[in-house]
Structure formats: C-alpha cells, structure tokens
Scaffold this active site. Structure first.
Site, PDB file in Angstrom:
ATOM      1  N   ASP A  82      -9.154 -15.051 -12.349  1.00  0.00           N
ATOM      2  CA  ASP A  82      -8.550 -14.503 -11.137  1.00  0.00           C
ATOM      3  C   ASP A  82      -9.557 -14.516  -9.987  1.00  0.00           C
ATOM      4  O   ASP A  82     -10.342 -15.452  -9.873  1.00  0.00           O
ATOM      5  CB  ASP A  82      -8.055 -13.075 -11.434  1.00  0.00           C
ATOM      6  N   ASP A 123       0.806  -1.228   0.000  1.00  0.00           N
ATOM      7  CA  ASP A 123       0.000   0.000   0.000  1.00  0.00           C
ATOM      8  C   ASP A 123       0.837   1.276   0.000  1.00  0.00           C
ATOM      9  O   ASP A 123       0.345   2.349   0.334  1.00  0.00           O
ATOM     10  CB  ASP A 123      -0.945  -0.001   1.205  1.00  0.00           C
ATOM     11  N   HIS A 156      -7.396  -8.510  -6.143  1.00  0.00           N
ATOM     12  CA  HIS A 156      -6.320  -8.957  -7.023  1.00  0.00           C
ATOM     13  C   HIS A 156      -6.713  -8.898  -8.498  1.00  0.00           C
ATOM     14  O   HIS A 156      -5.990  -8.344  -9.335  1.00  0.00           O
ATOM     15  CB  HIS A 156      -5.924 -10.381  -6.619  1.00  0.00           C
ATOM     16  N   ASP A 161     -18.644 -16.700 -11.707  1.00  0.00           N
ATOM     17  CA  ASP A 161     -17.941 -16.988 -10.447  1.00  0.00           C
ATOM     18  C   ASP A 161     -17.952 -18.496 -10.232  1.00  0.00           C
ATOM     19  O   ASP A 161     -18.942 -19.063  -9.772  1.00  0.00           O
ATOM     20  CB  ASP A 161     -18.641 -16.268  -9.292  1.00  0.00           C
ATOM     21  N   SER A 185       2.208 -11.434 -10.686  1.00  0.00           N
ATOM     22  CA  SER A 185       0.801 -11.181 -11.001  1.00  0.00           C
ATOM     23  C   SER A 185       0.606  -9.823 -11.650  1.00  0.00           C
ATOM     24  O   SER A 185      -0.295  -9.628 -12.465  1.00  0.00           O
ATOM     25  CB  SER A 185      -0.041 -11.240  -9.727  1.00  0.00           C
TER      26      SER A 185
END
Length: 615
Positions: free
Chosen positions: A94, A51, A149, A135, A310
């Site tokens: 993802d 962060d 993510h 999903d 990633s």
C-alpha cells in the site's frame, strides 16, 4: 531500437525497460523473441477518504448505532469468543504504514536479521535497513506512510486489541509487514511486482492489496501473483470503486486476474447494501465486506473514517489472519475456501458476487473440518454443462446445473494429457486453446451449504477445415493427387480461429494451421512452407516466411520458395504455427501453407485463409 533494460523480476521472468519512443512497443510486439510487451501501468489506492465523525467499528459489531441494520457486520465479537488471533504476518502492500502509531507499533512485523539504520543489507536479501518492510516507491528501507491509506488498512487488520485505546483490528496480534509502493500520485506495476516478490520471499502467507486500476491487465503482475500461489500465498484484493461490473468490458485489476489465490472484495454499508461505488461481478468478485464509513488508524497517532473497497479488503485480510492463527495447518487455498463458504447470504450481493454473501468472521473461525450438512429436505447439487465449440474456442455453460439458485461456486478444469489448466470460476466460461486435441472438461459446483458435485466430458477441438483435398504440384507445376487435409485460421486478439477475418493493424493475430498428411508422405523429410497472396490495384504481391519467421517478397516461382522449417520429418498430423504479432500493411491477403517433399512435390491448402486488414 530505443529501449534499455533496467531490471528483471525473477518470479515472472519479466524485465523493466526504459524506452525513448512511443513506437517501441509496436516495434517489439511482433518480435518472435519476445513473449509479451506492455506498459508499466500507473495504479492508485482504492479508498475514498471521509472525515465524518460517527460511532466506531460498526463493521465489527453492528447494533444499529449508525442507523444501519442490526447484525449487518462480520460478527467479530462472536469470533473473538473463540480466538482473538495470533502472530500471523500480513503484508500490507500500500502507501506504507505509520509504524509509530500507538495502536500499531506492537503489531508491526520486524525483520530481526536486519540492524536498523546501519546502511547495510545485514540479511543479504537485497534490501538495506528493511526493518519493518520496504519503500519501493522511494527505494529505501523506510516504509513510513505519508498518505494515511496503508495505515488505515493496517488498523482494520491488526489494531492492537484490549490495550485501552483507539480501535481493535480483526486479529488483535497479527504482524503487519509494511510494503510501500504507492504515494499520493499512485504507483507502478513494476514496484507492485517487487512488493509482492518481497512479501513472498520474506515469508508472508497473506497480503492485503487495496489498490488497482481499470483495464490495465499486466501479464507480468499476473505471472508474479501466480508464482506467489505456488508458494502458498493468499492475495486479497479490492474489487474497485467505479461502480462497474468486473465481469464486463471494464475490469478492475489485480482483483480480476483469474487466479486461484486471489480473493476479490466488494464493499457493503451498515445496512448490508452493496456500496454505490463498489465494483461487483458474479464471477469476478468473491464476496463483500464492510467498506463504508470505516473508522481506523491514520498517521500521526490519529483516527479517521474512510470509504472504499480498500476498507473492505482489510476486513477479509484480518479474518484470513485470524483463521490462520486459529488453525495454523490450513493452506492458503483452504483459507480461501473457508472464508467464501461461510459468508452471510444477503440480497444485495445475490448475483453480484461469486458467493452472494458478506464476510462472517465467526462462521469462518467456527467452521469445522467438513462442510456443514445441508438442512433436511435440501436437494444435493447436480453439476451439468453444455459446450458449443467453434474452431479452437468453446463456450461452456453450467446453467443446466440444479438447483441453480442454491449454487454459489463453479470450478472448471480443462485437461489434455499431462497438461492441466487452473480452475476457473463462473457459470459460463469462454476459452480458446492453442492446439487441436481432445480435452477433458470437468465442472465442480458447490451449493450454499458447502456440498459439491462434479461432472466431466470429453471435447474435441480443431481448426476450421480448409478444403477436403489439398492442391498438389510437382517440380514442373503438374497437378499431383493427394489425400492431405488442411485445417487452419487466424485468431484476432486471442479470439477464435477463423478462415475469414477482418481486423485492424493495431490488433494482434495468431495464424496457425495443421495438415493431416497424406499417408504416403508420412515419415518423409520435407520443408514446411508458408506464403501469402496480397492483391493491390496495380499488381498481386506474393510474400513468404523465411526460417526466422520474417516476411520476404516472393516472385511466385516454386523453385524460389523459401522454407519456413527445414527438413522436418512429416507426422500424420503436422502442426504449423505460422505467425503471431501484428500485420504490417492494410489490404486483403490470402494465406497458404503446406510442405515440399525432397523430390520437389509441393502440397498446400486448396482453400486459403482470407484476411482483410484495415487501418
């Protein structure tokens, strides 16, 4: 046996089973009806959240604003002078995507044949209310991100450009297909397989895959990605964040699958260094891309900086989408070739990736229909390889190619008759084949200017020799002259076939042989027989394989020896695949095989295949 079939996957032919005992896998492993059985591995995201507040998007355009190296970036500004992209669909497989984010909402893929929230599968694709994707983790049509993510990856690929807010993705107008199979605790290979199948079925030609696990090779996932290749799908994958060599014993999957439609991506920092956490591999990882302190979208209309391969992966996925929008006729193979052929060569990736370079969007988009000519005075590459064969295995080594320091890519092809193996990259290749034969090995090398050269050679592979002459006996046990030649061996865990091995009960074996049949016996009907001698401290036990391939006790008498294969017309070279699976008992075993003519004459190998089995 404690196993229940749950569902099947059409692309790979695999099935998902629920088992109630940890021993079921071992019990089924040796079942001749089953090609393979494996765990439903848990995989995880590969990004490392951070962060820290720092200036944005150095990976797109680096002027040293973060203390890094000027131009250690993908040259996005220069690429955008040529094209800012178009509506190419990219499947982000993802943790889902925040499709309401103001920097993403206009660039979400929409299934126009599905009516939102009516609880009906309107387009009959097997999924209800899959408007933005699906999903698979929660088995519903809402792929909303609850981890950040997938949303972060999506912003790098397709953050809306020139809209006055937030970030800009590599392709300003790409369409993100949100395919969620990961949660905070990771996800399963079974759900990953379904996500890839969905992406291909619904027309996405590119997928971004910032997830994986170490040493979790899944044949079912491999087969699914291979099937996607046949449909023209480019699978871009994160190399992994354990700082390890994917060419070594600890490999990151799915990036390390040896498939031509995968681009494996390492992470670099703002000074063009290989990130300390990034996996690498001279033959297993293709290129690097910015993956340290990457600023992008996260859920809840927010932004943050993450680290990881990633974060590097969506840079490559974005360039693939940018290039596809600019040149729509390019195939997925051509997209990969152009991306890998136009990298910026950097010292930190020399010997660490296939290309030795970091992604460059401008060069990829500006790449002509033919590779650029080499600079004056640059010698063309010359392909060369040596082969060291042992049994059915061979080590191929291209280090004699020249000039070696300028070669960036190696492609191997192995053919026999109409059979053709997929090209495999790497300066060295060790492979084992499953039958005796003459194989044509072809090597193509490519240098850092895109010029290639090819060389081929024929290679004869055969099983180990088990004695020049076989042992023959008639019905009464009398010796019979025969000129048959026997070859064979046992392979442990896919290695080379040898006539003497030591292995454990936990290792799989492949026992096979072949007979150069006596010319007087060719064309006759015969039974194929397989038997083994198993000495113990108190007695010698004999086993034989019945016609189901199952070991049975045998009293050693020729007249009671069961046939492994009945009434086979003998060919000049008779191949015998004896057993594949696990051995059941520890100890020492001598394996014999051969054929029995209708008059009772038994011809078998004089020297046995010797196996020492440990616990």
């Amino acid at each position: 046996m404690g196993a229940t079939s749950i569902e099947s996957f059409s692309s790979s032919g695999a099935e998902l089973w629920e088992i109630n005992s940890s021993t079921v896998i071992e019990q089924y492993q040796s079942d001749p009806r089953i090609e393979y059985i494996e765990p439903n591995y848990r995989v995880r995201t590969l990004g490392i959240p951070n962060d820290a507040d720092f200036p944005k998007l150095w990976g797109m355009h680096n002027e040293g604003q973060t203390g890094g190296k000027v131009d250690a970036d993908i040259d996005a500004l220069e690429a955008w002078d040529i094209s800012t992209g178009g509506e190419v669909v990219v499947a982000v497989i993802d943790t889902g995507v925040d499709y309401n984010h103001p920097d993403l909402t206009t660039n979400m893929w929409v299934n126009t044949k599905e009516i939102p929230n009516n609880n009906v599968d309107d387009d009959k694709n097997g999924y209800v209310d899959d408007v933005y994707g699906y999903d698979f983790a929660n088995k519903d049509g809402d792929p909303m991100d609850d981890v950040d993510h997938g949303t972060h990856c999506s912003g790098t690929i397709a953050g809306a450009g020139n809209n006055g807010i937030g970030v800009t993705g590599v392709n300003w107008q790409a369409k993100i297909m949100a395919l969620k199979f990961l949660g905070a605790g990771g996800g399963s290979t079974a759900d990953a397989i379904k996500a890839v199948d969905y992406a291909v079925k619904m027309g996405a030609k590119i997928s971004s895959n910032s997830w994986g696990c170490t040493n979790c090779y899944s044949q079912a996932l491999y087969d699914t990605i291979k099937a996607a290749d046949a449909q023209g799908h480019l699978f871009i994958a994160a190399a992994g964040n354990s700082g390890e060599n994917n060419d070594g014993s600890r490999k990151g999957y799915p990036a390390s699958y040896d498939l031509p439609n995968i681009i494996a991506v390492a992470a670099t920092d703002h000074a063009d260094n290989l990130a300390s956490f990034s996996n690498y591999g001279k033959t297993a990882v293709d290129l690097g891309a910015p993956g340290v302190d990457i600023y992008s979208t996260i859920s809840g209309n927010s932004y943050a900086s993450f680290n990881g391969t990633s974060m590097a992966t969506p840079h490559v996925s974005g360039v693939a989408a940018l290039l596809k929008a600019h040149k729509p006729a390019l195939t997925h193979s051509e997209l990969k070739e152009r991306i890998l052929s136009t990298v910026d060569l950097i010292p930190s990736l020399d010997g660490k990736t296939v290309t030795g370079g970091r992604l460059n969007a401008h060069k990829a988009v500006n790449y002509g229909d033919q590779p650029p000519p080499p600079p004056p005075g640059t010698p063309a590459p010359k392909a060369c390889f040596t082969a060291v064969a042992k049994g059915l295995c061979v080590l191929l080594d291209a280090s004699c190619s020249s000039p070696l320091e300028q070669i960036t890519g190696y492609g191997w092809t192995i053919t026999e008759s109409k059979r053709k193996d997929l090209p495999i990259g790497g300066e060295q290749l060790f492979t084992c084949l499953n039958k005796t034969g003459t194989y044509t090995v072809t090597l193509t090398v490519k240098d850092n200017t895109g010029v290639s050269n090819t060389v081929s050679a024929n290679l004869r592979l055969k099983l180990p020799r088990l004695g020049r002459r076989a042992t023959g006996t008639d019905r009464d046990g009398n010796a019979v002259h025969t000129t048959s030649i026997f070859e064979g061996g046992v392979s442990v865990e896919g290695g080379e076939h040898q006539e003497q091995v030591t292995q454990s009960l936990r290792e799989t074996v492949d026992v096979r042989g072949e007979v150069e049949v006596d010319s007087a016996h060719v064309g006759q009907y015969a039974d194929i027989v397989v038997f083994a001698e198993f000495p113990t401290p108190t007695e010698t036990l004999w086993f034989m394989l019945d016609d189901q391939g199952i070991p049975q006790r045998w009293d050693g008498k020729p007249e009671t020896l069961l046939a492994f294969k009945h009434n086979v017309v003998l060919e000049s070279i008779q191949e015998i695949a004896m057993y594949k699976g696990y051995f059941l008992l520890p100890g020492y075993m001598r394996v014999y095989f051969g054929y029995r003519l209708q008059d009772g004459t038994l011809v078998r190998n004089g020297e046995s295949i010797n196996v020492t089995i440990t616990e």
